[in-house]
Design an enzyme around this catalytic site. Structure first.
Site, PDB file in Angstrom:
ATOM      1  N   SER A   8       0.836  -1.201   0.000  1.00  0.00           N
ATOM      2  CA  SER A   8       0.000   0.000   0.000  1.00  0.00           C
ATOM      3  C   SER A   8       0.870   1.250   0.000  1.00  0.00           C
ATOM      4  CB  SER A   8      -0.912   0.002   1.223  1.00  0.00           C
ATOM      5  OG  SER A   8      -1.531   1.268   1.316  1.00  0.00           O
ATOM      6  N   HIS A  33      -1.414  -1.238  -4.179  1.00  0.00           N
ATOM      7  CA  HIS A  33      -2.668  -0.827  -3.535  1.00  0.00           C
ATOM      8  C   HIS A  33      -2.662   0.695  -3.347  1.00  0.00           C
ATOM      9  CE1 HIS A  33      -6.225  -1.695  -1.033  1.00  0.00           C
ATOM     10  NE2 HIS A  33      -5.781  -0.757  -0.197  1.00  0.00           N
ATOM     11  N   ASP A  35      -4.792   3.894  -1.872  1.00  0.00           N
ATOM     12  CA  ASP A  35      -5.856   4.278  -0.949  1.00  0.00           C
ATOM     13  C   ASP A  35      -6.282   5.719  -1.179  1.00  0.00           C
ATOM     14  OD1 ASP A  35      -6.178   1.949   0.866  1.00  0.00           O
ATOM     15  OD2 ASP A  35      -4.062   2.308   1.272  1.00  0.00           O
ATOM     16  N   MET A  37      -8.789   8.676  -0.123  1.00  0.00           N
ATOM     17  CA  MET A  37      -9.651   9.062   1.017  1.00  0.00           C
ATOM     18  C   MET A  37     -10.172  10.475   0.832  1.00  0.00           C
ATOM     19  SD  MET A  37      -7.222   7.748   4.089  1.00  0.00           S
ATOM     20  CE  MET A  37      -6.487   6.122   4.075  1.00  0.00           C
ATOM     21  N   HIS A  66      -8.450   1.521  -3.945  1.00  0.00           N
ATOM     22  CA  HIS A  66      -9.399   1.367  -2.826  1.00  0.00           C
ATOM     23  C   HIS A  66      -9.984   2.740  -2.506  1.00  0.00           C
ATOM     24  CE1 HIS A  66      -9.743   0.281   1.769  1.00  0.00           C
ATOM     25  NE2 HIS A  66     -10.929   0.501   1.210  1.00  0.00           N
ATOM     26  N   MET A  68     -12.081   5.161  -0.489  1.00  0.00           N
ATOM     27  CA  MET A  68     -12.764   5.412   0.782  1.00  0.00           C
ATOM     28  C   MET A  68     -13.414   6.779   0.650  1.00  0.00           C
ATOM     29  SD  MET A  68      -9.741   3.814   3.096  1.00  0.00           S
ATOM     30  CE  MET A  68      -8.680   3.810   1.678  1.00  0.00           C
ATOM     31  N   MET A 137     -11.936  -5.176   5.422  1.00  0.00           N
ATOM     32  CA  MET A 137     -11.117  -4.276   6.243  1.00  0.00           C
ATOM     33  C   MET A 137     -10.841  -4.956   7.581  1.00  0.00           C
ATOM     34  SD  MET A 137     -10.279  -1.667   4.498  1.00  0.00           S
ATOM     35  CE  MET A 137      -9.290  -1.041   5.861  1.00  0.00           C
ATOM     36  N   GLY A 142      -8.785   4.461   7.151  1.00  0.00           N
ATOM     37  CA  GLY A 142      -8.389   5.853   7.327  1.00  0.00           C
ATOM     38  C   GLY A 142      -6.901   6.053   7.560  1.00  0.00           C
ATOM     39  N   PHE A 143      -6.264   5.053   8.152  1.00  0.00           N
ATOM     40  CA  PHE A 143      -4.852   5.220   8.505  1.00  0.00           C
ATOM     41  C   PHE A 143      -4.090   3.913   8.336  1.00  0.00           C
ATOM     42  CE2 PHE A 143      -7.503   8.078  10.921  1.00  0.00           C
ATOM     43  CZ  PHE A 143      -6.898   9.311  10.689  1.00  0.00           C
ATOM     44  N   GLY A 144      -2.826   4.060   7.991  1.00  0.00           N
ATOM     45  CA  GLY A 144      -1.934   2.905   7.988  1.00  0.00           C
ATOM     46  C   GLY A 144      -1.435   2.650   9.401  1.00  0.00           C
ATOM     47  N   GLY A 145      -0.799   1.511   9.579  1.00  0.00           N
ATOM     48  CA  GLY A 145      -0.106   1.225  10.833  1.00  0.00           C
ATOM     49  C   GLY A 145      -0.989   0.920  12.027  1.00  0.00           C
ATOM     50  N   ASP A 175      -7.167  -6.096   4.294  1.00  0.00           N
ATOM     51  CA  ASP A 175      -6.486  -4.794   4.332  1.00  0.00           C
ATOM     52  C   ASP A 175      -6.461  -4.235   5.753  1.00  0.00           C
ATOM     53  OD1 ASP A 175      -5.432  -2.321   3.744  1.00  0.00           O
ATOM     54  OD2 ASP A 175      -7.144  -1.642   2.534  1.00  0.00           O
ATOM     55  N   GLY A 176      -5.239  -4.102   6.278  1.00  0.00           N
ATOM     56  CA  GLY A 176      -5.063  -3.457   7.576  1.00  0.00           C
ATOM     57  C   GLY A 176      -4.358  -4.332   8.588  1.00  0.00           C
ATOM     58  N   GLY A 177      -3.197  -3.874   9.037  1.00  0.00           N
ATOM     59  CA  GLY A 177      -2.477  -4.600  10.079  1.00  0.00           C
ATOM     60  C   GLY A 177      -1.907  -5.932   9.638  1.00  0.00           C
ATOM     61  N   GLY A 197       0.974  -2.157   4.140  1.00  0.00           N
ATOM     62  CA  GLY A 197       1.524  -0.803   4.078  1.00  0.00           C
ATOM     63  C   GLY A 197       2.713  -0.661   5.006  1.00  0.00           C
TER      64      GLY A 197
HETATM   65  C1  DX5 Z   1      -6.352   1.937   5.617  1.00  0.00           C
HETATM   66  C2  DX5 Z   1      -5.989   1.557   4.213  1.00  0.00           C
HETATM   67  C3  DX5 Z   1      -4.938   0.526   4.124  1.00  0.00           C
HETATM   68  C4  DX5 Z   1      -3.616   0.905   4.748  1.00  0.00           C
HETATM   69  C5  DX5 Z   1      -3.083  -0.341   5.358  1.00  0.00           C
HETATM   70  O1  DX5 Z   1      -7.494   2.687   5.598  1.00  0.00           O
HETATM   71  O2  DX5 Z   1      -7.108   1.061   3.506  1.00  0.00           O
HETATM   72  O3  DX5 Z   1      -4.729   0.089   2.784  1.00  0.00           O
HETATM   73  O4  DX5 Z   1      -2.676   1.426   3.852  1.00  0.00           O
HETATM   74  O5  DX5 Z   1      -1.960  -0.033   6.072  1.00  0.00           O
HETATM   75  P1  DX5 Z   1      -1.281  -1.053   7.078  1.00  0.00           P
HETATM   76  O6  DX5 Z   1      -0.835  -2.246   6.269  1.00  0.00           O
HETATM   77  O7  DX5 Z   1      -0.136  -0.254   7.616  1.00  0.00           O
HETATM   78  O8  DX5 Z   1      -2.298  -1.411   8.114  1.00  0.00           O
HETATM   79 ZN    ZN Z   2      -6.679   0.100   1.520  1.00  0.00          ZN
END
Ligand code: DX5
Ligand code: ZN
Length: 216
Positions: A8, A33, A35, A37, A66, A68, A137, A142-145, A175-177, A197
């Site tokens: 991502s 990927h 994102d 937003m 993706h 959002m 999801m 909304g956020f990475g990490g 997607d996520g974590g 990501g």
């Molecule tokens: C979050 C995004 C994800 C994000 C994942 O809203 O949709 O694609 O980049 O990031 P990680 O892998 O760090 O959770």
């Molecule tokens: Zn995503």
């Protein structure tokens, strides 16, 4: 099928987008990927159409886009022109989801639908047969990490059943974590595509991280 990794771009250093795209281009990950937003559907604003258009010539990897954003319909053709290969919209953000999915396909892209952590898999019952992709999801978007939500495993089991029952060919993406600590378990529960990501772009060696995630 063997699982795919979709790094991502959200976690990349935006002052060197070209470097990030090149890294993915040279890696075994077949998808990138992206994102998008809007600050309304999710409490963050990322990047959009001009960024996608300007990185498109840098790679032939699949642009896994993706969205959002609320009410994506007016932008479907614009994303297609910018170079998106797959366009995923949120079930929670579309008033007439079936119409949106048909419009994505008519624009020549693969159609995906994403569900938030609180949205039951059963809401996909009457749309899954029309989809190329379901994006589960595993954090609130909304956020990475962020930290992976373990209830995702249960949803994956249900989704695999639903896909078989409705004779759907949709790929299942998580997607996520996602990271080295859960990739194997996610694949065991039926994930076909894993978005990563933070675990890629904040790793000491991002290329090695992509290779490790690809090998499970
Ligand atoms: C979050 C995004 C994800 C994000 C994942 O809203 O949709 O694609 O980049 O990031 P990680 O892998 O760090 O959770
Ligand atoms: Zn995503």
């Amino acid at each position: 099928m063997a699982h795919l990794i979709a790094p991502s771009l959200l976690s990349a250093d935006f002052s060197d987008l070209k470097g990030a795209v090149k890294l993915v281009d040279e890696s075994p990950a077949p998808w990138l990927h992206l994102d998008v937003m809007d600050g309304v559907f999710v409490p963050n604003i990322s990047f959009g159409i001009p960024v996608i258009r300007s990185i498109r010539p840098l790679t032939r990897k699949v642009f896994d886009t993706h969205l959002m954003i609320v009410d994506p319909d007016p932008f479907i053709n614009v994303f297609s022109d910018a170079g998106a290969d797959i366009l995923t919209v949120h079930l929670e953000a579309c008033r007439h989801l079936h119409r949106t999915v048909q419009a994505i396909k008519a624009a020549g892209m693969k159609a995906g639908v994403s569900i938030n952590p609180h949205t039951p898999v059963s809401s996909l019952e009457d749309i899954i047969a029309d989809l190329d992709l379901v994006l589960v999801m595993s954090v609130n978007p909304g956020f990475g990490g962020q930290k992976f939500i373990a209830n995702t495993y249960r949803k994956l089991d249900q989704l695999r059943d639903l896909r078989a029952r409705r004779d759907s060919k949709a790929l299942i993406e998580v997607d996520g974590g996602v990271g080295q600590d859960n990739v194997r378990e996610l694949v065991r529960h039926g994930a076909d595509v894993l978005v990563a990501g933070n675990s890629v772009f904040n790793a000491k060696d991002p290329m090695a991280a992509i290779v490790a995630l690809t090998n499970g």
